[in-house]
Write an enzyme that holds these catalytic residues in place. Structure first.
Site, PDB file in Angstrom:
ATOM      1  N   CYS A 179       0.517  -1.107   0.320  1.00 29.03           N
ATOM      2  CA  CYS A 179      -0.215  -0.110   0.146  1.00 29.03           C
ATOM      3  C   CYS A 179       1.221   1.489  -0.197  1.00 29.03           C
ATOM      4  O   CYS A 179       1.326   1.262   1.068  1.00 29.03           O
ATOM      5  CB  CYS A 179      -1.167  -0.028   0.943  1.00 29.03           C
ATOM      6  N   GLY A 180       0.240   1.869  -1.353  1.00 27.07           N
ATOM      7  CA  GLY A 180       2.072   3.093  -1.487  1.00 27.07           C
ATOM      8  C   GLY A 180       2.984   2.995  -2.608  1.00 27.07           C
ATOM      9  O   GLY A 180       3.460   4.040  -3.330  1.00 27.07           O
TER      10      GLY A 180
END
Lengths: 362, 230
Positions: B182-183
């Site tokens: 995530c990211g």
């Protein structure tokens, strides 16, 4: 929508939990614990209810709790209802499980440090679903810690009212389907929607978070009672791949279409004999299942209903399909299934038993 | 896809192509290391009108990489080729490009397996890894963090982009460590805009760039040559 959601949230599995004999230190051994477990919950969350039954008979030491069914250690992050639907071909009531407080199989199961681990896993799944539906995790990331805790507690307590209040802050969205809805308002929308893959105002990506648990059955069995037990997780293919809904004018994207889309390796067009070796198609062997199963198909640019090949005998047969303990008709629109039968973290968990005919000589 | 608004992600087929390109560049520019192998998991028929094309799906694997941590807190990767853990006899495949300070007998070698797997949910690559001692014992998460280079441990602690968790390997039904995705799309987007000054990269280079950020976190750097176009 509310009725179906209530049905899902009230679903529970009666459990009869036995302490593993190696951990019984008293004579006579303690009777099993009888617990009603919410389908949408997780086994480690039941510990406060279970422990009192056994605490006086446990050997000294630190507790590392894990559950097992007929020798199979249970993955604690899979919702209880899904485990039951998958592992009990013929539903067993009560469901007899064994609990261990020692000897955690850490070579097989990821560690579980109580409720925090389960909560962390839940929030991560929620983020993943958010990403799949909206293309980003902003909805979940912007929830305050206390709101997230409130949401989590509503799941722990299987409290639908509290969950609805908490999740209003989440804006999870629903999947629009012009075929399924009948109001005149949506028929105006449908003029715009026809032909477009990404139709819903609320689901920006047109993708549905789905977790598919496939048991590839090589033998034939008549009754579910005769189904061979699942003795290893290697027998189950876990497919964690977003489902892309392909809309066609006048056609409904059904549950059956969804399964075929998620398992293209099973339901794709048969190869011609001249194309040579066909290892990937022979799904009877165990070694194959490890590598051949679940990957992420990504876009799946399948814009037409899949043809399943020459004769009906060649097609894989869906012997059983269970979602939230029910066996929906395969013709059900997937949008209905996903909107009504999803779990609190917004994933639709589907258990399916498939029989693939043994590869014919080409 | 809208060219001017690349979101930092890639498709499954782009991943497969990028993985092959990455493995080739690695082999060319990193001879001291064993090559990444492509583990095929599926051949998926893709239908477009009347044509059927096959997309091969799988993941990249690099195993038995030896990471040595000396008492001076200097970490280097020495490479034992593709020899098995217990196979000390096979001198030919052993290529010890050891970089630690010499003469330190208190060095404990650890062995790492790395898999780069595509996440269909996040549409980015994800690094899975596991570590074990020479006696075959698996390392726990805390132990792994202490074995990693000091500066990467710092990166882990301070960065909100990279953190490691223990999760189940998507295919192997065993606990592995995972570097969180995530990211990833955010920093990939930034990387290309800031460094490459393009809005959308040539997708074959995706993994090379991705690895230039992720590799150092787990003690694997890549040579500068790999970042240049051939």
């Amino acid at each position: 929508m509310k009725e179906a959601q209530e049905f899902v949230w009230m679903g529970a599995i009666p459990l009869q939990i036995h302490l593993h004999e190696s951990e019984v230190t008293t004579v006579p051994p303690p009777p099993p614990a009888l617990i009603l477990a919410p389908r949408i919950g997780y086994l480690p969350l039941l510990l406060p209810l279970i422990k009192p039954y056994f605490s006086s008979t446990l050997p000294p030491g630190v507790d590392t709790v894990w559950f097992e069914y007929k020798g199979l250690p249970l993955k604690w992050y899979i919702p209880t209802g899904v485990l039951f639907d998958l592992l009990c071909a013929e539903p067993e009531r009560p469901w007899n499980l064994t609990i261990h407080f020692r000897g955690y199989p850490s070579h097989l199961l990821i560690p579980c440090e109580g409720e925090d681990s389960v909560k962390w896993n839940f929030i991560n799944s929620l983020k993943e679903a958010d990403y799949i539906i909206n293309g980003n995790c902003k909805n979940v990331m912007h929830m305050s810690q206390s709101d997230q805790l409130e949401l989590w507690n509503s799941v722990v307590n299987a409290n639908l009212e509290a969950f609805i209040r908490s999740s209003s802050k989440l804006k999870s969205g629903t999947i629009e389907d012009d075929y399924a809805s009948k109001s005149s308002l949506s028929s105006q929308k449908s003029q715009k929607m026809i032909g477009e893959a990404d139709t819903s105002v609320q689901t920006k990506t047109g993708k549905v978070p789905v977790r598919l648990y496939v048991w590839n059955v090589s033998e034939d069995f008549g009754d579910m009672e005769d189904a061979p037990p699942i003795d290893s997780w290697d027998r189950i293919s876990y497919v964690n791949r977003p489902l892309e809904i392909h809309r066609e004018e006048g056609k409904c994207f059904t549950l059956h279409d969804a399964i075929k889309t998620l398992l293209p390796e099973l339901f794709g067009k048969k190869r011609k004999p001249s194309e040579g070796e066909n290892d990937e198609q022979s799904f009877g062997s165990e070694e194959e299942t490890k590598n051949n199963r679940m990957t992420e198909e990504g876009e799946g640019n399948i814009s037409q209903p899949l043809e399943t090949g020459s004769t009906a005998d060649d097609d894989p047969e869906i012997k059983l399909l269970r979602i939230q303990g029910i066996e929906p008709k395969l013709e059900t629109p997937i949008s209905w299934v996903a909107n009504h039968l999803r779990h609190p973290e917004n994933f639709l968990h589907v258990c399916v038993y498939i029989k693939v005919p043994s590869a014919k000589s080409l | 896809m809208n060219e001017s608004a690349w979101d930092g992600t890639l498709s499954a087929s782009e991943f497969s192509a990028s993985a092959q390109a990455f493995a080739e560049k690695w082999k060319l520019n990193n001879p001291a290391y064993p090559p990444w192998t492509w583990v095929k998991s599926l051949e998926v028929p893709i239908f477009a009108t009347n044509q059927v094309s096959l997309v091969e799906e799988g993941y990249l694997s690099l195993e038995n990489v030896c990471i040595v941590k000396s008492n001076d807190d200097e970490v280097a990767s020495c490479v034992e080729g593709e020899a098995s853990l217990y196979d000390k006899e096979d001198e030919e495949s052993t290529d010890s490009a050891t970089l630690t300070s010499s003469g330190n007998d208190n060095v404990q070698p650890y062995y790492f397996d790395f898999h780069i797997i595509y996440s269909a949910s996040f549409r980015v690559p994800v690094l899975y890894f596991r570590a074990y001692c020479s006696d075959g014992r698996s390392l726990g998460l805390n132990e792994i963090e202490s074995v990693l280079p000091a500066n990467s441990a710092k990166v882990l602690l301070e960065s909100k982009w990279t953190f490691i968790t223990q999760e189940e390997h998507p295919y192997l039904n065993r606990p592995w460590c995972k570097l969180h995705p995530c990211g990833s799309s955010d920093w990939m987007k930034l990387l290309f805009q800031a460094v490459e000054k393009v809005d959308r990269p040539a997708m074959e280079l995706y993994l090379v760039s991705w690895f230039s950020v992720v590799g150092p976190v787990i003690g694997l750097g890549i040579p500068i040559q790999m970042l240049k176009e051939p």
